[in-house]
Write an enzyme that holds these catalytic residues in place. Structure first.
Site, PDB file in Angstrom:
ATOM      1  CD  GLU A  30      -2.909   1.138   2.368  1.00 13.86           C
ATOM      2  OE1 GLU A  30      -3.050   0.083   2.999  1.00 13.86           O
ATOM      3  OE2 GLU A  30      -3.654   2.129   2.508  1.00 13.86           O
ATOM      4  CG  ASN A  75      -7.741   2.496   5.350  1.00 14.74           C
ATOM      5  OD1 ASN A  75      -8.587   1.640   5.086  1.00 14.74           O
ATOM      6  ND2 ASN A  75      -7.243   2.642   6.566  1.00 14.74           N
ATOM      7  CD  GLU A 176     -10.420  -2.294   5.979  1.00 15.74           C
ATOM      8  OE1 GLU A 176     -10.339  -1.184   6.533  1.00 15.74           O
ATOM      9  OE2 GLU A 176      -9.792  -3.300   6.372  1.00 15.74           O
ATOM     10  CE1 TYR A 247      -3.798  -6.090   9.042  1.00 17.36           C
ATOM     11  CE2 TYR A 247      -5.978  -5.110   8.893  1.00 17.36           C
ATOM     12  CZ  TYR A 247      -4.735  -5.384   8.327  1.00 17.36           C
ATOM     13  OH  TYR A 247      -4.456  -4.979   7.047  1.00 17.36           O
ATOM     14  CD  GLU A 295      -6.347  -4.599   4.290  1.00 16.87           C
ATOM     15  OE1 GLU A 295      -6.188  -4.280   5.483  1.00 16.87           O
ATOM     16  OE2 GLU A 295      -6.784  -3.819   3.422  1.00 16.87           O
TER      17      GLU A 295
HETATM   18  O1  AHR Z   1      -3.255  -2.617   6.291  1.00 21.36           O
HETATM   19  C1  AHR Z   1      -3.475  -1.402   6.961  1.00 21.36           C
HETATM   20  C2  AHR Z   1      -4.893  -0.898   6.771  1.00 21.36           C
HETATM   21  O2  AHR Z   1      -5.767  -1.743   7.462  1.00 21.36           O
HETATM   22  C3  AHR Z   1      -5.430  -0.881   5.367  1.00 21.36           C
HETATM   23  O3  AHR Z   1      -5.101   0.271   4.670  1.00 21.36           O
HETATM   24  C4  AHR Z   1      -6.911  -0.958   5.579  1.00 21.36           C
HETATM   25  O4  AHR Z   1      -7.582  -1.555   4.515  1.00 21.36           O
HETATM   26  C5  AHR Z   1      -7.064  -1.699   6.887  1.00 21.36           C
HETATM   27  O5  AHR Z   1      -7.927  -1.061   7.739  1.00 21.36           O
END
Ligand code: AHR
Length: 517
Positions: A30, A75, A176, A247, A295
């Site tokens: 990113e 993002n 997202e 995450y 992700e």
């Molecule tokens: O990977 C970091 C961020 O986490 C990404 O930009 C977003 O898609 C997610 O919230």
């Protein structure tokens, strides 16, 4: 002296969950912090080529074994004008990036990323901006990238120096879009409509592309479930994939719960499959929407503290989200690898977020070296030895109960995990008759004696057997000590007929690759 646990596993070469798709071993670049600038791209670095690509990083990317690379966000993509990143570099505008409160110089863009992918031998996966932009920008970008020539957009690409079309196959319809942190977030209905219209036009231009609709930005969102249902009601006939993001965290400093939490990924995957298949059922459709887990990672230390996310003054490529991963993180991460492998029938694409510096397996110093974080190792082993047919493993192991705290979104709460087996395992029958076992011993104190009955294989012998283990769960790798946490050999593996026996260290991640004797 803690007692040794025992665990038994039964597998049969014929009892397959599904084949791993090469795209299961993807990662993510990113425009965020030092992932692009100072990560994969650093003109002037002593290993950089004429295009500014760092070859020490490229070597590690090849060793990592990543197969597909998501780009340019995240993002970031929800405010990105793709046109800013093509054409003569000196004419490209600098822009404020409202995702990460930095300045985007646009000296690296679509064509440079394609060139980098070709050198790295990875497939590109592109996301289009469905935040501040819409289907029109998406279709123009696809025409620029994939149309051979003879139109304004495709000829513009050719005039920029890329004569041949890029033939990008995998496209994410936004990122997202349910998140309030997103530029121009959408309701599920708004997004479902825009994604459908973008998908229609994109496929009219290039019928060979594959498209992923945005799922919820996490299982913890208040709208989770309803979002997937509504979005798929709109997009079902127009997409191949729905996305998942996770995450994992240890905010609560609760190691047993942290190591158990990949089991929630199993639940998440199975829930999204259920919703997608319910949408199919309402249509009496045989089509199956596949999952793009585009992700996933451990991320928490640099997540909630503003100074870890934002550097004041709108800098270019600030050092943000530079999570330093520990031995403990690598164990949780390994558990996530197992969850992905064990759903190979429906998770056909997945991207470790991210690749370099930003919540990443590879770290760099600007002007200095690159090195492997702890999480590099389970990923590299999975990407290399996880190819083939994932077997339905019957695991008999004692279990433990824990509560996992997940603070994301409107829905902060504890998840009960009542029955996490101490042994989390995946077995992959490799092409050529081999067998790879990925095993996480979640017992923090005791060794584990594992007996596997592996039916249907010709005689096997040990190919590679490695553990990731460190007496200190907080151990990390660094520029000074890049191999502080690194795989070491597992000895004493006994194979007799279809019985395989070995002992796992406490709190260890393990790969045992067997090959025909
Ligand atoms: O990977 C970091 C961020 O986490 C990404 O930009 C977003 O898609 C997610 O919230």
């Amino acid at each position: 002296m803690p007692s040794t646990r025992t665990a038994k596993v039964l597998i049969d070469r014929e009892f397959s969950i599904g084949d791993t798709d090469p795209r299961l071993f993807g990662a993510f670049v990113e425009h965020l912090g030092r992932c692009v600038y100072g990560g994969i791209y650093e003109p002037g670095h002593k290993t950089a080529d004429a295009q500014g690509f760092r070859h020490d990083v490229l070597d590690l990317v090849r060793e990592l074994g990543a197969t597909i690379m998501r780009y340019p966000g995240g993002n970031f993509v929800s405010g990105y004008n793709w046109e800013d990143g093509v054409g003569p570099v000196e004419d490209r505008p600098k822009r404020l990036d409202l995702a990460w409160f930095s300045t985007e110089p646009n000296t690296f863009g679509t064509n440079e990323f394609i060139d980098w992918c070709r050198i790295a031998s990875v497939e590109p996966m592109f996301a289009v901006n469905l935040g501040t932009r819409d289907g029109d920008a998406a279709r123009n970008m696809l025409e620029y990238c994939n149309h051979p020539g003879g139109t304004a957009w495709s000829d513009l690409r050719r005039s920029h120096g890329w004569e041949q079309p890029h033939n990008i196959k995998f496209w994410c319809l936004g990122n997202e879009m349910d998140g309030p942190w997103q530029m121009e977030m959408k309701t599920a209905t708004e997004y479902g409509r825009i994604a459908t219209e973008a998908a229609k036009m994109m496929r009219w231009i290039d019928p060979t592309i594959e498209l992923a609709a945005c799922g919820s930005s996490s299982r913890n969102m208040a709208t989770y479930g309803a979002w997937e249902d509504t979005v798929l009601e709109h997009t079902f006939d127009h997409v191949e994939y729905i996305s998942l993001h996770t995450y994992l965290n240890n905010y609560a400093s609760d190691t047993p719960a942290f190591l158990a939490c990949p089991d929630l990924m199993d639940s998440f995957i199975e829930e999204v499959i259920a919703i997608a298949d319910a949408v199919a059922a309402k249509r009496r459709s045989p089509k199956r929407i596949m999952l793009s887990f585009d992700e996933w990672n451990v991320w928490y230390r640099t997540r909630r503290v503003r100074s870890d996310r934002v550097k004041e003054g709108w800098p270019v490529a600030p050092p943000i989200l530079e999570e330093i991963y520990s031995m403990e993180d690598a164990l949780c991460f390994g558990g996530a690898c197992i969850s992905l492998l064990n759903h190979a029938d429906r998770v056909k694409s997945a991207c470790l977020a991210q690749l370099v510096n930003v919540i990443a397996p590879i770290m760099t110093e600007t002007g200095g070296p690159a090195w492997r974080q702890t999480i590099f190792h389970p990923f590299a082993q999975m990407a290399r030895y996880g190819r083939g047919s994932v077997l339905r493993a019957h695991v008999q192991s004692e279990t433990y109960a824990s509560r996992y705290f997940d603070p994301r979104g409107a829905n902060d709460h504890y998840y009960e995990i009542p029955n996490a087996p101490y042994l989390k395992l995946s077995a992959v029958a490799n092409e050529g008759g081999g067998l790879s076992i990925f095993a996480l011993n979640r017992d923090l104190e005791g060794e584990m004696r594992v007996t596997i009955s592996a039916r249907g294989f010709a005689p096997l012998k040990v190919g590679v057997a490695q553990q990731l283990h460190h007496n200190d769960l907080s151990a990390i790798n660094s520029k000074e000590k890049p191999d502080n946490v690194a795989p070491t050999a597992i000895n004493g593996i006994a194979i007799a007929g279809d019985q395989i026996q070995f002992t796992l260290s406490p709190a260890s991640w393990n790969l045992i690759n067997l090959v025909p004797a």
